[in-house]
Design an enzyme around this catalytic site. Structure first.
Site, PDB file in Angstrom:
ATOM      1  N   ARG A   1      21.371  22.888 121.529  1.00 30.59           N
ATOM      2  CA  ARG A   1      21.087  24.274 121.150  1.00 30.59           C
ATOM      3  C   ARG A   1      21.325  25.238 122.311  1.00 30.59           C
ATOM      4  NH1 ARG A   1      15.677  23.208 118.470  1.00 30.59           N
ATOM      5  NH2 ARG A   1      16.174  22.179 116.510  1.00 30.59           N
TER       6      ARG A   1
ATOM      7  N   ARG B   1      19.013  31.311 119.863  1.00 30.78           N
ATOM      8  CA  ARG B   1      18.252  32.563 119.825  1.00 30.78           C
ATOM      9  C   ARG B   1      17.661  32.981 121.157  1.00 30.78           C
ATOM     10  NH1 ARG B   1      14.005  31.592 115.256  1.00 30.78           N
ATOM     11  NH2 ARG B   1      14.346  29.408 115.825  1.00 30.78           N
TER      12      ARG B   1
ATOM     13  N   ARG C   1      24.535  37.138 115.872  1.00 33.35           N
ATOM     14  CA  ARG C   1      23.865  36.675 114.641  1.00 33.35           C
ATOM     15  C   ARG C   1      23.586  37.848 113.711  1.00 33.35           C
ATOM     16  NH1 ARG C   1      21.454  36.104 110.673  1.00 33.35           N
ATOM     17  NH2 ARG C   1      19.838  34.607 110.068  1.00 33.35           N
TER      18      ARG C   1
ATOM     19  N   ASP D   1      25.702  23.652 111.712  1.00 33.27           N
ATOM     20  CA  ASP D   1      24.402  23.084 111.348  1.00 33.27           C
ATOM     21  C   ASP D   1      24.629  21.770 110.629  1.00 33.27           C
ATOM     22  OD1 ASP D   1      21.351  23.939 111.147  1.00 33.27           O
ATOM     23  OD2 ASP D   1      21.875  22.890 109.288  1.00 33.27           O
TER      24      ASP D   1
ATOM     25  N   TYR E   1      16.241  16.055 104.219  1.00 37.69           N
ATOM     26  CA  TYR E   1      16.257  17.471 103.857  1.00 37.69           C
ATOM     27  C   TYR E   1      16.662  17.654 102.393  1.00 37.69           C
ATOM     28  CZ  TYR E   1      15.767  19.326 108.636  1.00 37.69           C
ATOM     29  OH  TYR E   1      15.295  19.686 109.878  1.00 37.69           O
TER      30      TYR E   1
END
Length: 348
Positions: free
Chosen positions: A26, A30, A39, A76, A153
């Site tokens: 990562r 962010r 973004r 992702d 998921y």
């Protein structure tokens, strides 16, 4: 520059270097103000993943800022589920939200491989763009989620604390679960082959929730599917190195080390360094890890001491410096720069 001279590729080929390569999971995210600005242009997280120009930009941002030895494709793990036809979305403050699979009928609705590569074509285009824009010394990592994590998921409909629905499929609907995993093995293998053909030089397989499985289940539903994916990709691209990350499996890392399918084995922060050195290190397997991401948030002497300990113990063999999981959003960017400077200045 000869691609084989890139530090990451040298470590993954079994070479012990005076200072290891560094990249961070990562590393595009962010915590970076430039990422947040990009973004905002995308409108949604999936739009960012499927907009090649923007995906290239955010992948390159940490390379420009810090000079990492490798870039990892910005995407992702759930684009594979999306490509198979499951409805996938991301909600602020909640994370991924999927239209949960409930049984045979939902499995039958998945598109399989029909239209899969067309849906994921923007990802392949992004890989090409990143490869063209990277500095000559920087390796490009492609990636995918391992079948157990992606399947969890798909069945849970999002993140889970206990994985009760996914485990229920394992025990009560073993045929349906096996069919889902086999579909994910095929789709993930094809997805990674296309990433390599677009320019990825290394592949990392993330099994972020492998630690939720018991040992026997971990062997069957984490290790075996990853073996199958590696075999599929290497039929097409025999030389591509793999890094495997079965997070949270404790002594189960021994099973992955002994399986001999990965060029690199990524360790979570809970793995003891002395044990990793004596039990997992081998001439053909580079270890990767495993600084606690919260130490990167804290910075200062605590971060520096922990990083030096990792370098001193694991850097005696083939090694890649990384975190035990991904950078968290509250990480001060200057701490990342300090860590990179420390690792790049290390002389083992």
């Amino acid at each position: 520059m000869n691609p084989a001279d890139k530090l990451l590729l040298r470590s993954l080929s079994g070479e012990t270097l005076s200072r290891p390569p560094i990249w961070l999971m990562r590393q595009a995210g962010r915590y970076l103000p430039e990422y947040r600005a990009t973004r905002g242009k995308a409108g949604s997280f999936l739009n960012l993943c499927y907009s090649p120009e923007l995906a290239v930009e955010v992948t390159l941002q940490p390379i420009r800022r810090y000079g990492f030895d490798a870039a990892i494709l910005f995407s992702d793990i759930l684009v594979v589920a999306d490509g198979l036809g499951q409805k996938v979305g991301f909600e602020e403050g909640r994370g991924p939200v999927l239209e949960a699979l409930t049984g045979d009928e939902d499995l039958a609705k998945l598109l399989g491989m029909a239209g899969f590569h067309q849906k994921l074509a923007p990802v392949y285009e992004a890989v090409k763009g990143i490869k063209a824009a990277l500095p000559a010394e920087t390796a490009l990592i492609g990636f995918a989620g391992a079948p157990w994590t992606v399947a969890s998921y798909m069945i849970e409909g999002g993140s889970s604390r206990d994985f009760a629905k996914a485990k229920s499929w394992i025990h009560r609907r073993p045929k349906e679960f096996a069919a889902l995993v086999e579909l994910l093995v095929e789709a993930t293998g094809q997805y990674l082959i296309h990433q390599v053909e677009a320019g990825a030089e290394v592949i990392q397989l993330f099994d972020s929730w492998a630690g939720a499985l018991g040992h026997a289940e971990m062997l069957r539903w984490s290790l075996e599917p990853m073996k199958a994916i590696v075999a599929r990709v290497r039929m097409a691209h025999p030389q591509v190195p793999f890094i495997l990350f079965p997070r949270g499996i404790g002594a189960g890392y021994l099973d992955f080390a002994r399986a001999g399918i990965g060029n690199g084995l990524s360790l979570d922060s809970g793995v003891p360094l002395d044990w990793a050195w004596t039990q997992l290190q081998g001439p053909k397997t580079a270890l990767q890890g495993n600084l606690d991401p919260q130490l990167l948030v804290a910075g200062g002497q605590a971060m520096r001491d922990a990083a030096r300990e990792i370098l001193g113990k694991l850097g005696r063999g083939p090694f890649v410096f990384n975190l035990g999981h991904g950078i968290v959003p509250e990480t001060p960017p200057e701490h990342v720069g300090q860590l990179v400077e420390l690792v790049k200045g290390w002389q083992g």
